[in-house]
Design a protein around this motif. Structure first.
Motif, short mmCIF file in Angstrom:
data_model
loop_
_atom_site.label_atom_id
_atom_site.label_comp_id
_atom_site.label_asym_id
_atom_site.label_seq_id
_atom_site.Cartn_x
_atom_site.Cartn_y
_atom_site.Cartn_z
N PRO B 65 0.79 -1.24 0.00
CA PRO B 65 0.00 0.00 0.00
C PRO B 65 0.82 1.29 0.00
O PRO B 65 0.30 2.34 -0.36
CB PRO B 65 -0.84 -0.13 1.28
CG PRO B 65 -0.13 -1.13 2.12
CD PRO B 65 0.54 -2.08 1.18
N SER B 66 2.09 1.20 0.36
CA SER B 66 2.89 2.43 0.38
C SER B 66 3.63 2.65 -0.94
O SER B 66 4.30 3.68 -1.11
CB SER B 66 3.89 2.38 1.53
OG SER B 66 4.81 1.34 1.32
N ARG B 67 3.53 1.70 -1.86
CA ARG B 67 4.22 1.83 -3.15
C ARG B 67 3.21 2.14 -4.24
O ARG B 67 2.18 1.47 -4.35
CB ARG B 67 4.94 0.51 -3.52
CG ARG B 67 6.03 0.07 -2.56
CD ARG B 67 7.31 0.87 -2.74
NE ARG B 67 7.93 0.67 -4.02
CZ ARG B 67 8.99 -0.13 -4.23
NH1 ARG B 67 9.48 -0.84 -3.24
NH2 ARG B 67 9.54 -0.22 -5.42
N PRO B 68 3.51 3.10 -5.09
CA PRO B 68 2.60 3.34 -6.23
C PRO B 68 2.70 2.20 -7.25
O PRO B 68 3.79 1.70 -7.54
CB PRO B 68 3.11 4.66 -6.81
CG PRO B 68 4.54 4.75 -6.39
CD PRO B 68 4.65 4.02 -5.07
N VAL B 69 1.54 1.81 -7.74
CA VAL B 69 1.46 0.71 -8.72
C VAL B 69 0.77 1.25 -9.97
O VAL B 69 -0.32 1.85 -9.87
CB VAL B 69 0.64 -0.47 -8.16
CG1 VAL B 69 0.44 -1.55 -9.23
CG2 VAL B 69 1.33 -1.06 -6.92
N ALA B 70 1.38 1.05 -11.12
CA ALA B 70 0.77 1.46 -12.38
C ALA B 70 0.53 0.24 -13.25
O ALA B 70 1.43 -0.58 -13.43
CB ALA B 70 1.66 2.45 -13.13
N VAL B 71 -0.68 0.11 -13.74
CA VAL B 71 -0.98 -0.88 -14.77
C VAL B 71 -1.01 -0.15 -16.10
O VAL B 71 -1.75 0.84 -16.25
CB VAL B 71 -2.35 -1.56 -14.51
CG1 VAL B 71 -2.71 -2.49 -15.67
CG2 VAL B 71 -2.31 -2.33 -13.20
N ILE B 72 -0.19 -0.59 -17.03
CA ILE B 72 -0.15 0.03 -18.35
C ILE B 72 -0.58 -1.04 -19.35
O ILE B 72 0.09 -2.07 -19.51
CB ILE B 72 1.26 0.56 -18.68
CG1 ILE B 72 1.66 1.64 -17.67
CG2 ILE B 72 1.30 1.13 -20.11
CD1 ILE B 72 3.08 2.18 -17.84
N THR B 73 -1.73 -0.83 -19.96
CA THR B 73 -2.28 -1.87 -20.82
C THR B 73 -2.94 -1.25 -22.04
O THR B 73 -2.93 -0.03 -22.21
CB THR B 73 -3.25 -2.77 -20.02
OG1 THR B 73 -3.56 -3.92 -20.82
CG2 THR B 73 -4.52 -2.03 -19.65
N GLY B 74 -3.47 -2.10 -22.90
CA GLY B 74 -4.09 -1.62 -24.13
C GLY B 74 -5.60 -1.67 -24.07
O GLY B 74 -6.19 -2.27 -23.16
N ASP B 75 -6.24 -1.05 -25.06
CA ASP B 75 -7.71 -1.03 -25.04
C ASP B 75 -8.28 -2.43 -25.19
O ASP B 75 -9.27 -2.78 -24.52
CB ASP B 75 -8.26 -0.08 -26.11
CG ASP B 75 -7.70 -0.29 -27.50
OD1 ASP B 75 -6.46 -0.39 -27.62
OD2 ASP B 75 -8.48 -0.36 -28.47
N GLY B 76 -7.67 -3.27 -26.02
CA GLY B 76 -8.20 -4.62 -26.18
C GLY B 76 -8.08 -5.44 -24.92
O GLY B 76 -9.03 -6.13 -24.51
N GLU B 77 -6.94 -5.34 -24.25
CA GLU B 77 -6.73 -6.09 -23.01
C GLU B 77 -7.71 -5.62 -21.94
O GLU B 77 -8.31 -6.42 -21.22
CB GLU B 77 -5.28 -5.92 -22.55
CG GLU B 77 -4.75 -7.03 -21.67
CD GLU B 77 -5.08 -6.87 -20.18
OE1 GLU B 77 -4.94 -7.84 -19.45
OE2 GLU B 77 -5.47 -5.76 -19.76
N GLN B 78 -7.89 -4.31 -21.86
CA GLN B 78 -8.80 -3.78 -20.84
C GLN B 78 -10.25 -4.16 -21.14
O GLN B 78 -11.02 -4.49 -20.22
CB GLN B 78 -8.68 -2.25 -20.76
CG GLN B 78 -9.46 -1.66 -19.62
CD GLN B 78 -8.99 -2.20 -18.28
OE1 GLN B 78 -7.92 -1.84 -17.80
NE2 GLN B 78 -9.75 -3.09 -17.68
#
Lengths: 184, 193
Positions: B65-78
């Protein structure tokens, strides 16, 4: 609404959801996710009441497979609760477990195998164990309430200490007949 | 959405000076983009599990919880995991950001038009799911304005980045999932079993 809610504990025998909960606590499980199910209702309530366990309600079961993988990446142990009908939803996501050798632990309440009144539950109930096994998940059966704690503890050790994907199928007979209509 | 950022430049800008950012990338071009921006042990590249990127990010965000997490994905995957937007919005992890690289096409499979190209608004779906921080990024200025959100722990944030359909060469990260998992966990200080 409340009057129609099915009972979530068997009328006799040991408190097996509590036994599973205690085994998960001993194994330091810190995340629990679920697709709601009457058989799991007590275990879900126990974990919701426990501030040391983050509970997440899912829209579909395969989300829980991925959530558990992310939890493990971050150093936590996670468990997925679902019903047999949801196992088929997870098949592709199970490839994550084999590809990355992620630990995985799920408890599955069975439908369609014992005193089932809804025929639509039967096909996936019959296929549940095979669906796990074709994707490399080891399957245990929980048939008797008095075995719940021991099986849950063994499954957790095998999953999290040996990096194995494990499913524990909780028999429909053990859960007890579900009341589907009011006052019957 | 007709604007068109270069996907590689956009992702490179997003993860520049990343600090303690943890990154999960969705299968296909998003993983290539994140790798091309600079390999890092705190990157977890998906080569499969389509539709699962956000959920992996959510499990990770809850565990750290103290670390920032980014999900970087594409429109198809999402689009394959729309329910995960509801699940993560309901859970409200402050340290999770979801960035969808949207070229309105399924790039891995022959550039068929995706639902976003056919009028589906991922931003409106995210808003309806309950994300209060929703951004549409059409140019570099907007991208730079969004960047600090990736690390502000005031999320969850959801952003759609409009990217060009222009071809970019593949840049292939390691495919060994066990290696990627162990590298990631070691980076966070966990023993490799």
């Amino acid at each position: 609404m409340a009057a129609a809610a099915p009972t979530d504990t068997p009328s006799t025998g040991p408190d097996w959801p509590l036994a599973i909960y205690e085994a998960l606590k001993s194994a330091d499980v810190r995340q629990l996710c679920y697709v709601p199910d009457a058989g799991h209702a007590r275990l879900i309530r126990l974990t919701h009441d426990d501030p040391a366990i983050a509970t997440t309600v899912l829209t579909t079961e395969e989300e829980g497979v991925a959530l558990g993988a992310g939890a493990w990446l971050g150093g936590q142990r996670a468990v997925l609760l679902m019903q047999s009908s949801g196992v088929g939803n997870c098949v592709n996501m199970f490839s994550l477990l084999a590809s990355c050798r992620f630990p995985f632990l799920t408890f599955v309440t069975m439908r369609g195998e014992w005193a089932e009144f809804n025929p639509w539950q039967v096909p996936m109930g019959k296929a549940t164990q095979s669906a796990f096994e074709i994707m490399g998940v080891t399957v245990f059966r929980m048939e008797r309430p008095e075995d719940a704690g021991e099986i849950a503890a063994a499954a957790a050790t095998l999953a999290f200490d040996s990096d194995q994907p494990i499913a524990v199928l909780i028999s429909q007979r053990m859960i007890g007949a579900k009341k589907w209509t009011e006052n019957k | 959405m007709s604007a068109a950022l270069d996907r590689r430049a956009a992702v490179k800008a997003l993860v520049a000076e990343r600090g303690d950012l943890l990154v999960v990338s969705g299968l296909g071009s998003s993983s290539y983009d994140v790798f091309a921006a600079g390999d890092h042990p705190a990157n977890f590249y998906l080569w499969g599990a389509m539709g699962g990127a956000v959920m992996i990010g959510l499990g990770l965000a809850l565990a750290q919880p103290s670390r920032p997490v980014a999900v970087i994905t594409g429109d198809g995957e999402q689009l394959m995991g729309l329910g995960s937007l509801a699940t993560s919005a309901a859970k409200k992890p402050k340290n999770l950001s979801i960035v969808v690289l949207d070229n309105a096409h399924f790039g891995e499979t022959g550039m068929q038009m995706s639902h976003s190209g056919l009028g589906v608004s991922l931003e409106q779906i995210a808003s309806g799911a309950g994300f209060r921080s929703v951004s549409t990024i059409l140019d570099h200025a907007a991208l730079q304005a969004f960047r600090p959100k990736l690390r502000d722990l005031a999320g969850p944030h959801f952003a759609v980045v409009a990217i060009s359909t222009d071809h970019v060469d593949r840049a292939l990260p390691p495919r060994d999932g066990v290696f990627l998992k162990n590298r990631f966990r070691s980076h966070l200080g966990f023993s490799v079993s």
